[in-house]
Design an enzyme around this catalytic site. Sequence first.
Site, PDB file in Angstrom:
ATOM      1  N   LYS A 114       3.948  -7.450  -7.423  1.00 18.89           N
ATOM      2  CA  LYS A 114       3.010  -8.001  -6.434  1.00 18.89           C
ATOM      3  C   LYS A 114       2.722  -9.452  -6.793  1.00 18.89           C
ATOM      4  O   LYS A 114       2.706  -9.819  -7.985  1.00 18.89           O
ATOM      5  CB  LYS A 114       1.727  -7.162  -6.509  1.00 18.89           C
ATOM      6  N   SER A 194      -4.171  -3.621  -0.612  1.00 21.01           N
ATOM      7  CA  SER A 194      -3.621  -4.948  -0.561  1.00 21.01           C
ATOM      8  C   SER A 194      -2.178  -5.038  -1.077  1.00 21.01           C
ATOM      9  O   SER A 194      -1.531  -6.066  -0.879  1.00 21.01           O
ATOM     10  CB  SER A 194      -4.501  -5.910  -1.346  1.00 21.01           C
ATOM     11  N   SER A 218      -5.990  -0.295  -3.632  1.00 20.52           N
ATOM     12  CA  SER A 218      -4.926  -1.194  -3.192  1.00 20.52           C
ATOM     13  C   SER A 218      -3.511  -0.819  -3.585  1.00 20.52           C
ATOM     14  O   SER A 218      -2.576  -1.477  -3.162  1.00 20.52           O
ATOM     15  CB  SER A 218      -5.202  -2.607  -3.713  1.00 20.52           C
TER      16      SER A 218
END
Lengths: 500, 385
Positions: A114, A194, A218
């Site tokens: 990420k 997210s 997330s």
Amino acid sequence: MQRFQSLTKPMRCRPRSTRSICSSAPNHDTDRKILSLTLTEARAALTEGRVTAVELTESSLRQIERLGALNALVSVRDTEQLLDEAADADRRRLQLQRDGCVVPALLGVPLTLKDNWCTAGLRTTCASRMLEDFVPNYDATVSERLKAAGGLLLGKTNMDEFGMGSSSRWTPFGAVCNPWSASTGPQARTAGGSSGGSACAVAARMCFASVGSDTGGSVRQPAAMCGVVGLKPSYGTVSRYGLVAYASSLDTPGVIARTVADAMIVFDAIAGHDPRDSTSVAADEYPPPRPASSSASKRRLRIGVPKEYHVAELDAAVLAAWHAGAAAFEAHGAELVEISLPHTALALPAYYILAPAEAFSNLARYDGIRYGLRGHGATAEAMRSDARRRGFGAEVQRRLGLGSFVLGRRAVDSYYHKALDIRRRVVQDFDNAFSLAGVDAVLTPTTPFTSGVLDAGTDSTLDDYVQDVMTIPASLAGLPAISIPTQMSKSAADGTPMPL
Amino acid sequence: MQHLASCRRAAAIAAGHNCSVSQWPIRSLQRRTLTAPAAASWQPVIGLEVHAHLATNSKLFSDAAAAAEAAGAPANTTVAMFDAALPGTLPVLNAASVDLAIRAGLAVQATVNRRSSFDRKHYFYPDLPHGFQITQYYAPVVSNGHLDVPTAAGGTRRIRIARMQLELDSGKSQHYEQHGGQTLIDLNRAGAGMLEIVSEPDIRSSDEAAAYVKKLQHLLRHVGVCHGNMELGEMRVDVNVSLNRTDQPGVRCEIKNINSVRNVARAIEHEIERQAALLLSGQKIFRETRAFDAARGVTVPMRSKEDEVDYRFMPEPDLPVLIITESRIETARGGMPELPDVLRSRLQSEYGLLPADAALLVDQHVAGYFEQVARPGDGKRAAAW
């Protein structure tokens, strides 16, 4: 140890190597075969010489190119370098196997990170204009450990800005689309957030696993939306050093992969005490690993089903899946017990006080003076304001405002300190469930409803926040939690996953 | 005559009377008699916050070198990634700093708290990279000590030390008017560990304040906590001054960043005069933060009057609670040198030294060397040396 080379272009780069990476028919079939392997299967195939790291990498890169419209990746590393690293991995594997040495757990396996994980020499944006050109000069511990385990970093995945969001649409790089969507564009379904880019990349076979971060859900929620496994381990088991902080007491590195076994392989490679993270669990505080499934195990697994999770917003199909999941566990010999976690309803508002407060604090450093977007202004204050106004998106600004308010002198007792108190009570609820009611685990849906349409038109952020109602309590308590896909929904026009 | 005059003037100031510098003592005495009923019993109430840089090799939460200033390091060369608040970096506590804090606490007979914690104090300034200072607001490492200082009357006053807390120093800003008013930031000092030593407002005069700072500076040097060179910025003082009366509590004004013992006294004297002048002319004193202009000998406003910064204190989530064990305290106690008062008496009794000589040896930090040189009984000769 392999070193990540610096990215030559800021934007996603086209493959420039002479080796052909185009989507011709023969490649398509090869890719299909290769990319249908799970991480575990790919490792076995590598060991047995049925596939090479170069082939894995080529297939993954072609897939990334094919599915660019899903906006899963922010940066893709240079093809030449990746293929060189893959070839090195193949050579190294042969050498080690010849010498009878242990092969690193992820040698030659293509992975993604990420984009809030610091990677030396590779742009790390956190999906924010504030850090659009930020290139860290150091590797996060997670980045280092994945490298040490032989993993090949393909690129950095798209996300909600600074981790704030549940839809991966708060990003300047285009909203991430759910790979299960019938279409991309306005009617596309959300990949969740997210860590939406990570979940999409894994689900769409662009990589074999991804490491994201989970603050209120997330990792679990986007994994749920995309039909893959999302693991949030206990807070402190994986180092946060090098993870760009959102809410320090809640941020937990997490793994997104296709199967539970895959997730555990990656987890094992990155977990462990790190002296550079003071909240990292000390080596001697680690519980010993549970022995692998002993079918002659002494007692039945006791699973708690908390009645308070039966919320009004719960989609009928999700409820049905919950029941089905519970039944499946029972069929396999587990004992299902109804438990009560009385403070569940308070957990969501408490989270949306604590996390923004910590975000306000952690993002106070972004003034454009030492790194990041530089503002214009006659005074230091003006420069800082300008940088933050232009550098932070709407959702981040909302949460910073909220955080600033709840920590303010007049509000701190009624909001922030109260939220801390609720957090203690949520922890106590789980303590009671595990010790008094004697359950080993708690079973709930991951999200109250299935993946919605990205451009739903209402743009209500409260709806977004409600997404997290199931995942937040485990975040507040720092407990390990995993989201496992179960079945596809029949209600929506395009079937979407409904996980537990 | 001169000496008598300044004594009277000092007494007048201490008693809070409006005393103009240019007037002769005799005239001011007359003035005092005239205005006595109105100006009687203004009592200066003074508290001090001393910031002492810890004498460790590296900073409080990073491994960059601590004493950049003393070492004369060029700007921005002793800055770790954490000090510059790079994204993703985290604080790691320097254990030696804790041991020094323990020593400082023991030296003033304070309680070393077994549990203490860190907090974030938020404000914006370009030389504060994180946008917050890590400090100990809710639960400091040391509380409830004291230091006895001599009073003007010839006795001693016990100045209570409320707390000692570990905290970070910020970087330094240099403002240049030319080139369109640039400000240059040097982060060498950012992240340096300090011990903030907060006294209760027990001090009653500028002389007492100066004596307190001198004694504290000497003590911290003696036990190896701080090198104490104020001109190098290793120690600095914030002063809180108010003038109280039984029927009218005073309004506190803070004077920040005073960098010498003498300036502590001067700043307090001026501030008392300033506040007394305002009060006697019937004006209100606004609570504010001021700076001391050493060249002119006056305090000047620093922040605007209405400004009361809301620091938004929040527990530091990246650091666990600091637990100090009994054995750690005992180890620190065992490693400490004799405290100055004890040492002074022992030198007198063991070596037959005069009090003045013993005091001199201790004050100049050469008692250890003295003991190596002297043979018992031969003390006086070694002392003369």
